[in-house]
Design a protein around this motif. Structure first.
Motif, short mmCIF file in Angstrom:
data_model
loop_
_atom_site.label_atom_id
_atom_site.label_comp_id
_atom_site.label_asym_id
_atom_site.label_seq_id
_atom_site.Cartn_x
_atom_site.Cartn_y
_atom_site.Cartn_z
N GLY A 45 0.76 -1.24 0.00
CA GLY A 45 0.00 0.00 0.00
C GLY A 45 0.80 1.29 0.00
O GLY A 45 0.45 2.23 0.70
N PHE A 46 1.86 1.36 -0.81
CA PHE A 46 2.60 2.62 -0.90
C PHE A 46 2.85 2.98 -2.36
O PHE A 46 2.79 2.14 -3.24
CB PHE A 46 3.90 2.58 -0.11
CG PHE A 46 4.95 1.63 -0.65
CD1 PHE A 46 5.87 2.05 -1.62
CD2 PHE A 46 5.05 0.33 -0.18
CE1 PHE A 46 6.84 1.19 -2.11
CE2 PHE A 46 6.01 -0.55 -0.67
CZ PHE A 46 6.91 -0.12 -1.63
N VAL A 47 3.11 4.25 -2.59
CA VAL A 47 3.41 4.78 -3.92
C VAL A 47 4.92 5.01 -3.99
O VAL A 47 5.46 5.78 -3.19
CB VAL A 47 2.64 6.09 -4.18
CG1 VAL A 47 3.07 6.70 -5.52
CG2 VAL A 47 1.14 5.84 -4.14
N GLN A 48 5.56 4.36 -4.94
CA GLN A 48 7.02 4.48 -5.03
C GLN A 48 7.46 5.83 -5.60
O GLN A 48 8.46 6.38 -5.19
CB GLN A 48 7.57 3.33 -5.89
CG GLN A 48 9.03 3.08 -5.68
CD GLN A 48 9.44 1.72 -6.24
OE1 GLN A 48 8.70 1.03 -6.92
NE2 GLN A 48 10.67 1.33 -5.95
N SER A 49 6.67 6.37 -6.54
CA SER A 49 7.04 7.65 -7.16
C SER A 49 5.83 8.59 -7.22
O SER A 49 5.10 8.59 -8.21
CB SER A 49 7.58 7.43 -8.58
OG SER A 49 7.87 8.68 -9.18
N PRO A 50 5.64 9.41 -6.18
CA PRO A 50 4.58 10.40 -6.25
C PRO A 50 4.73 11.36 -7.43
O PRO A 50 3.74 11.82 -7.99
CB PRO A 50 4.70 11.15 -4.91
CG PRO A 50 5.33 10.16 -3.99
CD PRO A 50 6.28 9.39 -4.85
#
Length: 199
Positions: free
Chosen positions: A190-195
């Motif tokens: 549940g994370f975004v590697q590249s906002p």
């Protein structure tokens, strides 16, 4: 979060956020990325100032979309991730007790361990027993610093494929080493590697 940051947010609540300027690399180093670094795709210059590193680490958080950021006073600075939102170091004391510590210097309690298809080792911290039980609060996921792979190997029993086996954690706890595709890590945890890529 620092009190000075809370005060700045209350005073200036509508400061636009920024992306691309700060990176947490694969080894847990914070890096400043100017326009040239962003344009070339380079990781940028490591932050070496101890007070600034402490300030970043104390004000590092995640939004509701899984984007990690550093709250720099009233401005939210979204972080580009070299891999995961956390990077851990593994050490063993003279008695053989193991310790994991994240890039902010805090203890990381392993509840699960994974081997990715690129040879990386990842640990999950289940926030006190909710690992995979509560999808609204994904466990913290951290990649092991590559300098500590030998310490890991000293306490692991790997199968021939090197993607499965067991890791002997503290107090006789044995964690099953589970295979995991690197491309699936961000969505699973549940994370975004590249906002910046979705800004």
């Amino acid at each position: 979060m620092d009190d000075i940051v809370r005060q700045a947010l209350a005073k200036w609540p509508n400061v636009p956020s920024c992306t691309g300027w700060l990176m947490l690399d694969r080894r847990g180093n914070w890096r400043m990325r100017d326009e040239a670094a962003q344009a070339s795709g380079s990781p940028g210059v490591p932050v070496r100032h101890e007070a600034l590193l402490g300030f970043i680490n104390r004000n590092y958080d995640c939004d509701e979309r899984g984007q990690w950021f550093f709250q720099n006073g009233p401005q939210r600075v979204y972080v580009e991730l070299g891999y995961t939102p956390w990077v851990v170091r593994l050490s063993a004391d003279a008695d053989g007790a193991l310790a994991l510590q994240d890039q902010a210097g805090n203890a990381f309690e392993a509840s699960a361990v994974f081997a990715d298809d690129h040879g990386g080792i990842l640990f999950a911290d289940d926030h006190g027993g909710i690992l995979f039980a509560d999808a609204s609060t994904p466990p913290r996921i951290a990649v092991l610093h590559d300098h500590d792979l030998e310490v890991f190997a000293d306490h692991a029993q790997l199968a021939d494929d090197s993607l499965s086996g067991e890791f002997r954690w503290n107090n006789g706890v044995v964690l099953t080493l589970e295979p995991l595709r690197r491309d699936d890590v961000a969505s699973r945890f549940g994370f975004v590697q590249s906002p910046a890529a979705i800004a």
